[in-house]
Scaffold this active site. Structure first.
Site, mmCIF file in Angstrom:
data_model
loop_
_atom_site.group_PDB
_atom_site.id
_atom_site.type_symbol
_atom_site.label_atom_id
_atom_site.label_comp_id
_atom_site.label_asym_id
_atom_site.label_seq_id
_atom_site.Cartn_x
_atom_site.Cartn_y
_atom_site.Cartn_z
ATOM 1 N N GLU A 268 0.805 -1.232 0.000
ATOM 2 C CA GLU A 268 0.000 0.000 0.000
ATOM 3 C C GLU A 268 0.832 1.274 0.000
ATOM 4 O OE1 GLU A 268 -0.814 -2.644 1.887
ATOM 5 O OE2 GLU A 268 -2.923 -3.099 1.491
ATOM 6 N N HIS B 213 -10.223 -5.299 11.170
ATOM 7 C CA HIS B 213 -10.891 -5.139 9.877
ATOM 8 C C HIS B 213 -12.271 -4.498 9.972
ATOM 9 C CE1 HIS B 213 -7.821 -8.144 8.961
ATOM 10 N NE2 HIS B 213 -7.975 -7.853 7.689
#
Lengths: 344, 358
Positions: free
Chosen positions: A75, A144
């Site tokens: 990322e 998450h």
């Protein structure tokens, strides 16, 4: 689409179609890629895999691997690559699998993308789009299930939008792609499958910096964004039917810039307000909204500003615990009745 | 692995080129000496990282760029800006925080840039410019341009995740970018040996299957020759590379650091004997450039540096009414106009009052 930007009953216009939030996002990307060669998508599994959540499904077949570019799990690398490409005038759309993973690229977002315009005296711009979903509720647990909307919205140099329905998913993503600044588009996992009416007109955008009155009402204003808006609308319907009270739901749509005017106008009408978010309320979006309201609407308030959000714990796994932590419709309903000074 | 032992004869620079490059090296040295004086006189604030001793690496690498190649660097960037042709006036004015500085007084010492010269900035977070350089190179490929990106970083940046991610992306995507590690032996006060499990930084390129090469960073011609070759391979064959230029900074990490806590005076003195300026000057003399010519050039540079201080001193401060100029693109005012009611941040009211344009 109504003037408020919320999907309503379609008019006779042939340009209005029913589609999911996910499909609306895809439509926005497809239209913008057709319109502008500089637009390209990159991210993990966006191409061959058709997208982790299938938002980009079919786009690689349509536009090829150069414009729908699969990346390694990297990322910081590919968000930064998006920054660099944007600085040279490209229009990259970087997909991050979930908002949680954007934290590993935080340096590129906050220290780099957000700084370019000001730090270099306006000599270079960064028209980057980062789109990513958040959302809890599927037992995805602590790492998450997080909503960091407020962190990013609190960063000068960024723009942050968070559509709550398919029409705005299409309209805000298109506006973000055409914007000359870095825009974070926060999507939402539980509403990817939600359907709504979308005007497919390629030139119809949802303006950045404009909230929408998603439902008109006179007794209480509920200020929300993203999935919290969906929940609030359901509660409004229920309370109207069961208790005869009328909730006005303001969907912020854009977190930075923030449309305080629309919020204030609604509170001036209802005199009571509940702010709802999916994130942790402390230092969060609702904290910001409450601060704005107490200043802008001091004389209008008949009750203290109430707010609810995620319980301030890392989200647990067990379904009972997860539900207890979330700003569910039940909790919104109870809070709404409390602000209305009605018995639960 | 793709590391190449350079056995070729060194590039025999044209004496006029060498003369010009010596001038730039001398300009950087004198400019930074002046900057340090101005810093100590409190006319320059913030951080001020000097590069004395690194001039050959800087000028050699920048000289290898074609006019349309792109440059991006870390924060020790005065030399890179000057070498790329940013006028000394604009650099000094930026250090002074003045309106006609190259970043309009918004960036300061660490954030110099000049997009018209393909210089996309000095960046202040160690390693942060690497992913951006990768994206710039990706953009060049997408646009079908035969250009390359030179990305400068320090030896301290090679242990950041951004280094790994950028080299990996550059290699899997075949991007035209050369990562130039200016190895001055210390990341702040931590020596390369204490920081890096593999202190031969150029060898780490092998992990990404890209060429890695180490040069004597104080040898102007060797730096230029090697950078030229690596940039050409990047441009023409889309081969990324790592170039490690071994050099030394004579001064501390920044003006505030005496530079003696982690190294000895003897070490510094020993390196000063290898001063790249002295070496390059000697090379000019060897090639028959008359001493008077060199001295005239040096006198001219002294005047240029003094003039830059006078320019910066006389330049106006940026208007406080334009506090947020540049932060958002023009046209954003309308988007922010409803943020004002009760807003302590007051974007619409305070920030955009003077407009967003420059």
């Amino acid at each position: 689409m109504s003037a408020s930007g919320v999907a309503t009953t379609p008019t006779a216009s042939t340009g209005v179609e029913t589609m999911t939030y996910r499909e609306a996002l895809r439509l926005a990307m497809r239209q913008e890629m057709e319109r502008d060669e500089r637009v390209f998508v990159m991210g993990e599994e966006v191409g061959l895999f058709d997208g982790s959540y299938k938002v980009t499904a079919g786009l690689m077949d349509e536009f090829g691997p150069d414009r729908v570019r699969d990346t390694p799990i990297s990322e910081e690398g590919f968000v930064g690559a998006g920054v660099g490409a944007a600085m040279l005038g490209e229009r990259p759309i970087v997909e991050i699998m979930t908002l949680n993973f954007l934290l590993v690229a935080m340096d590129q977002v906050v220290n780099h993308a957000a700084k370019i315009g000001a730090m270099f005296g306006g000599e270079v711009r960064c028209p980057l789009v980062i789109r990513t979903p958040n959302g809890a509720g599927n037992q995805l647990t602590a790492q998450h299930s997080q909503s960091f909307d407020g962190w990013f919205a609190g960063t000068p140099g960024l723009k942050v939008v968070a559509p709550a329905n398919p029409a705005d998913a299409k309209g805000l993503l298109k506006a973000a792609i055409r914007d000359d600044d870095p825009v974070l588009v926060i999507e939402n996992l539980p509403i990817y499958k939600e359907k709504g009416y979308v005007d497919v007109d390629a030139e119809l955008l949802t303006p950045i910096g404009r909230a929408a009155v998603a439902r008109e009402g006179g007794d209480l204003t509920v200020v929300a964004h993203s999935f919290a808006t969906v929940r609030a609308l359901k509660v409004a319907e229920k309370l109207a039917a069961e208790r005869g009270v009328s909730l006005e739901v303001v969907d912020l749509r854009s977190l930075r810039p923030l449309d305080v005017e629309t919020v204030a106008k609604s509170v001036a009408k209802t005199n009571r307000v509940l702010c709802v978010e999916e994130g942790w309320p402390s230092y969060g979006v609702t904290a910001e909204i409450a601060a704005r309201i107490q200043y802008a609407c001091f004389d209008d308030l008949d009750a203290p500003v109430e707010r609810i959000g995620m319980a301030e714990v890392p989200l647990p796994y067990a379904k009972e615990l997860e539900l207890a932590a979330m700003p569910t419709e039940d909790r919104i309903e109870r809070a709404a009745l409390q602000v209305l000074e009605l018995a639960a | 692995m793709a590391v190449i032992d350079r056995t070729d004869a060194p590039l025999d620079l044209d004496v006029d080129d060498l003369f010009g490059q010596y001038r730039t090296m001398f300009l950087i040295r004198r400019f930074e000496e002046a900057a340090e004086r101005q810093y100590k006189a409190a006319r320059i604030g913030g951080y001020c990282h000097l590069s004395s001793g690194q001039e050959a690496a800087t000028v050699g690498a920048v000289s290898a760029l074609e006019p349309d190649d792109l440059l991006i660097t870390g924060y020790r960037c005065h030399g890179f800006a000057l070498a790329r042709g940013v006028p000394a006036d604009a650099v000094m004015a930026e250090l002074f925080g003045r309106a006609h500085g190259c970043a309009h007084g918004r960036g300061g010492s660490m954030h110099l840039l000049d997009v018209s010269r393909g210089y996309y900035g000095g960046w202040g977070i160690v390693g942060g410019q690497l992913p951006i350089a990768t994206g710039m190179a990706l953009s060049l490929v997408r646009q079908g341009k035969e250009q390359a990106v030179l990305c400068e970083l320090g030896d301290g940046a090679v242990n950041m995740g951004a280094w790994h991610e950028s080299l990996n992306l550059a290699s899997v995507w075949n991007l035209p970018v050369v990562f130039m590690v200016v190895n001055n032996k210390y990341g702040m006060g931590t020596s390369v040996e204490r920081a890096s499990a593999e202190p031969d930084v150029f060898k780490r390129a092998a992990a990404y299957r890209v060429e890695g090469e180490r040069v004597d960073g104080d040898d102007l011609e060797e730096v230029e020759w090697t950078t030229t070759r690596l940039l050409r391979a990047a441009r023409e064959e889309r081969k990324p590379a790592v170039l490690e230029a071994m050099t030394y900074r004579f001064r501390g990490h920044s003006v505030a650091d005496a530079g003696l806590a982690y190294r000895t005076k003897e070490e510094i003195e020993e390196r000063r004997e290898q001063d790249p300026l002295t070496r390059t000057r000697a090379s000019l003399v060897t090639r028959g450039v008359p001493l008077e010519g060199i001295e005239a050039l040096e006198a001219e540079v002294e005047v240029e540096v003094e003039a830059s201080i006078a320019f910066a001193d006389a330049d106006e401060a940026p208007s406080v009414d334009r506090l947020a100029a540049g932060m958002y693109a023009e046209g954003s005012e309308e988007q922010f106009e409803r943020m004002r009611p009760g807003s302590p941040a007051g974007e619409e009211e305070l920030v955009f009052a003077g407009g967003l344009g420059r």
